[in-house]
Write a protein that holds these residues in place. Structure first.
Motif, PDB file in Angstrom:
ATOM      1  N   ALA A  89       0.510  -1.570   0.153  1.00  0.00           N
ATOM      2  CA  ALA A  89       0.059  -0.533   0.143  1.00  0.00           C
ATOM      3  C   ALA A  89       0.889   1.336  -0.225  1.00  0.00           C
ATOM      4  O   ALA A  89       0.520   2.053  -0.784  1.00  0.00           O
ATOM      5  CB  ALA A  89      -0.969  -0.202   1.581  1.00  0.00           C
ATOM      6  N   ALA A  90       1.787   1.286   0.693  1.00  0.00           N
ATOM      7  CA  ALA A  90       2.582   2.385   1.013  1.00  0.00           C
ATOM      8  C   ALA A  90       3.187   2.229  -0.412  1.00  0.00           C
ATOM      9  O   ALA A  90       3.706   3.636  -0.953  1.00  0.00           O
ATOM     10  CB  ALA A  90       3.489   2.795   1.839  1.00  0.00           C
ATOM     11  N   TYR A  91       3.745   1.263  -0.968  1.00  0.00           N
ATOM     12  CA  TYR A  91       4.602   1.565  -2.431  1.00  0.00           C
ATOM     13  C   TYR A  91       3.216   1.932  -3.500  1.00  0.00           C
ATOM     14  O   TYR A  91       4.422   2.624  -4.161  1.00  0.00           O
ATOM     15  CB  TYR A  91       5.175   0.249  -2.539  1.00  0.00           C
ATOM     16  CG  TYR A  91       5.886   0.610  -3.694  1.00  0.00           C
ATOM     17  CD1 TYR A  91       6.906   1.004  -4.003  1.00  0.00           C
ATOM     18  CD2 TYR A  91       5.479  -0.384  -5.456  1.00  0.00           C
ATOM     19  CE1 TYR A  91       7.566   1.099  -5.286  1.00  0.00           C
ATOM     20  CE2 TYR A  91       5.451   0.073  -6.178  1.00  0.00           C
ATOM     21  CZ  TYR A  91       7.151   0.088  -6.839  1.00  0.00           C
ATOM     22  OH  TYR A  91       7.919   0.241  -8.133  1.00  0.00           O
ATOM     23  N   GLU A  92       2.112   2.153  -3.428  1.00  0.00           N
ATOM     24  CA  GLU A  92       1.772   2.284  -4.285  1.00  0.00           C
ATOM     25  C   GLU A  92       1.202   4.153  -4.110  1.00  0.00           C
ATOM     26  O   GLU A  92       0.878   4.191  -4.900  1.00  0.00           O
ATOM     27  CB  GLU A  92       0.384   1.116  -4.152  1.00  0.00           C
ATOM     28  CG  GLU A  92       0.414  -0.311  -4.801  1.00  0.00           C
ATOM     29  CD  GLU A  92      -0.987  -1.241  -4.440  1.00  0.00           C
ATOM     30  OE1 GLU A  92      -1.558  -0.913  -4.157  1.00  0.00           O
ATOM     31  OE2 GLU A  92      -0.353  -2.202  -5.101  1.00  0.00           O
ATOM     32  N   ILE A  93       0.623   4.184  -3.160  1.00  0.00           N
ATOM     33  CA  ILE A  93       0.587   5.377  -2.936  1.00  0.00           C
ATOM     34  C   ILE A  93       1.879   6.542  -3.052  1.00  0.00           C
ATOM     35  O   ILE A  93       1.692   6.732  -3.883  1.00  0.00           O
ATOM     36  CB  ILE A  93       0.260   5.980  -1.613  1.00  0.00           C
ATOM     37  CG1 ILE A  93      -0.643   4.926  -1.187  1.00  0.00           C
ATOM     38  CG2 ILE A  93       0.202   7.440  -1.697  1.00  0.00           C
ATOM     39  CD1 ILE A  93      -0.920   5.170   0.064  1.00  0.00           C
ATOM     40  N   THR A  94       3.147   6.204  -2.686  1.00  0.00           N
ATOM     41  CA  THR A  94       4.435   6.672  -3.695  1.00  0.00           C
ATOM     42  C   THR A  94       4.175   7.049  -5.543  1.00  0.00           C
ATOM     43  O   THR A  94       4.532   7.959  -6.026  1.00  0.00           O
ATOM     44  CB  THR A  94       5.439   6.208  -2.889  1.00  0.00           C
ATOM     45  OG1 THR A  94       5.930   4.796  -3.856  1.00  0.00           O
ATOM     46  CG2 THR A  94       5.370   6.183  -1.168  1.00  0.00           C
ATOM     47  N   GLN A  95       3.738   5.828  -5.407  1.00  0.00           N
ATOM     48  CA  GLN A  95       3.850   5.332  -6.968  1.00  0.00           C
ATOM     49  C   GLN A  95       2.773   5.990  -8.281  1.00  0.00           C
ATOM     50  O   GLN A  95       2.856   6.646  -9.142  1.00  0.00           O
ATOM     51  CB  GLN A  95       3.523   4.566  -7.325  1.00  0.00           C
ATOM     52  CG  GLN A  95       4.553   3.352  -7.102  1.00  0.00           C
ATOM     53  CD  GLN A  95       6.393   3.782  -7.711  1.00  0.00           C
ATOM     54  OE1 GLN A  95       6.542   3.836  -8.964  1.00  0.00           O
ATOM     55  NE2 GLN A  95       7.360   4.252  -6.745  1.00  0.00           N
ATOM     56  N   SER A  96       1.334   6.687  -7.165  1.00  0.00           N
ATOM     57  CA  SER A  96       0.847   7.229  -7.703  1.00  0.00           C
ATOM     58  C   SER A  96       0.494   8.955  -7.610  1.00  0.00           C
ATOM     59  O   SER A  96      -0.039   9.605  -9.191  1.00  0.00           O
ATOM     60  CB  SER A  96      -0.502   7.293  -7.271  1.00  0.00           C
ATOM     61  OG  SER A  96       0.017   7.893  -5.529  1.00  0.00           O
ATOM     62  N   ASP A  97       1.783   9.824  -7.415  1.00  0.00           N
ATOM     63  CA  ASP A  97       2.408  11.441  -6.841  1.00  0.00           C
ATOM     64  C   ASP A  97       3.560  10.765  -7.586  1.00  0.00           C
ATOM     65  O   ASP A  97       5.065  10.389  -6.272  1.00  0.00           O
ATOM     66  CB  ASP A  97       1.716  11.210  -5.681  1.00  0.00           C
ATOM     67  CG  ASP A  97       2.148  13.225  -5.432  1.00  0.00           C
ATOM     68  OD1 ASP A  97       2.843  13.596  -6.686  1.00  0.00           O
ATOM     69  OD2 ASP A  97       1.433  13.443  -5.468  1.00  0.00           O
ATOM     70  N   LEU A 100       6.243  12.180  -4.710  1.00  0.00           N
ATOM     71  CA  LEU A 100       6.026  11.338  -3.109  1.00  0.00           C
ATOM     72  C   LEU A 100       7.161  10.419  -3.698  1.00  0.00           C
ATOM     73  O   LEU A 100       7.278   9.720  -4.481  1.00  0.00           O
ATOM     74  CB  LEU A 100       4.877  10.859  -2.548  1.00  0.00           C
ATOM     75  CG  LEU A 100       3.696  11.862  -2.594  1.00  0.00           C
ATOM     76  CD1 LEU A 100       3.456  10.352  -2.247  1.00  0.00           C
ATOM     77  CD2 LEU A 100       4.247  12.552  -1.330  1.00  0.00           C
TER      78      LEU A 100
END
Length: 107
Positions: A89-97, A100
Motif C-alpha cells: 500500500a505504501a509503495y502504491e501510494i508513492t507511485q501514484s504521485d 512522493l
C-alpha cells in the motif's frame, strides 16, 4: 524505585559534525547512568547508524532506531516489521504521485 529513562535524538542534539559525541556529553551520560538512569539514543536513522553513535558513548547506551521499528532492551534488540499488505500500500501510494518517494529498509 523505578529507574528514570532519558532519550536523546542524534542530529542537532547528541552529536556535532553529524558523527562526533563530545567528551563532555559522554561524561554527562556516564554520570546519569551511574545514578541508574537508562540512556537511550532515539533516532529515525537505521539501527546500525545509531550503533555507531552508541559505541562512542559506552556499552550501556541503548538505541531506538528506524523511527521506533527497532529498539534495544535488557534481552537485546527487538524489531517490528511491516507486513506485505502495508508495504504494498505504501509503495502504491508513492507511485501514484511523482512528488512522493519511499525508502524501505531493514537491518
Amino acid at each position: 524505585m523505578e529507574p528514570y529513562l532519558v532519550f536523546s535524538d542524534i542530529d542537532g542534539t547528541l552529536v556535532i559534525d553529524h558523527q562526533i559525541v563530545t567528551p563532555f556529553t559522554k561524561r554527562v551520560i556516564r554520570e546519569l547512568q551511574q545514578r541508574d538512569v537508562i540512556f537511550y539514543i532515539a533516532t529515525g536513522r537505521m539501527y546500525n547508524l545509531g550503533k555507531v553513535i552508541a559505541r562512542q558513548i559506552n556499552d550501556d547506551a541503548r538505541i531506538i532506531a528506524s523511527n521506533g521499528a527497532v529498539f534495544e532492551n535488557e534481552q537485546g534488540s527487538v524489531q517490528h516489521h511491516l507486513g506485505y499488505a502495508a508495504l504494498k500500500a505504501a509503495y502504491e501510494i508513492t507511485q501514484s504521485d511523482p512528488r512522493l518517494s519511499a525508502h524501505f529498509f531493514y537491518d
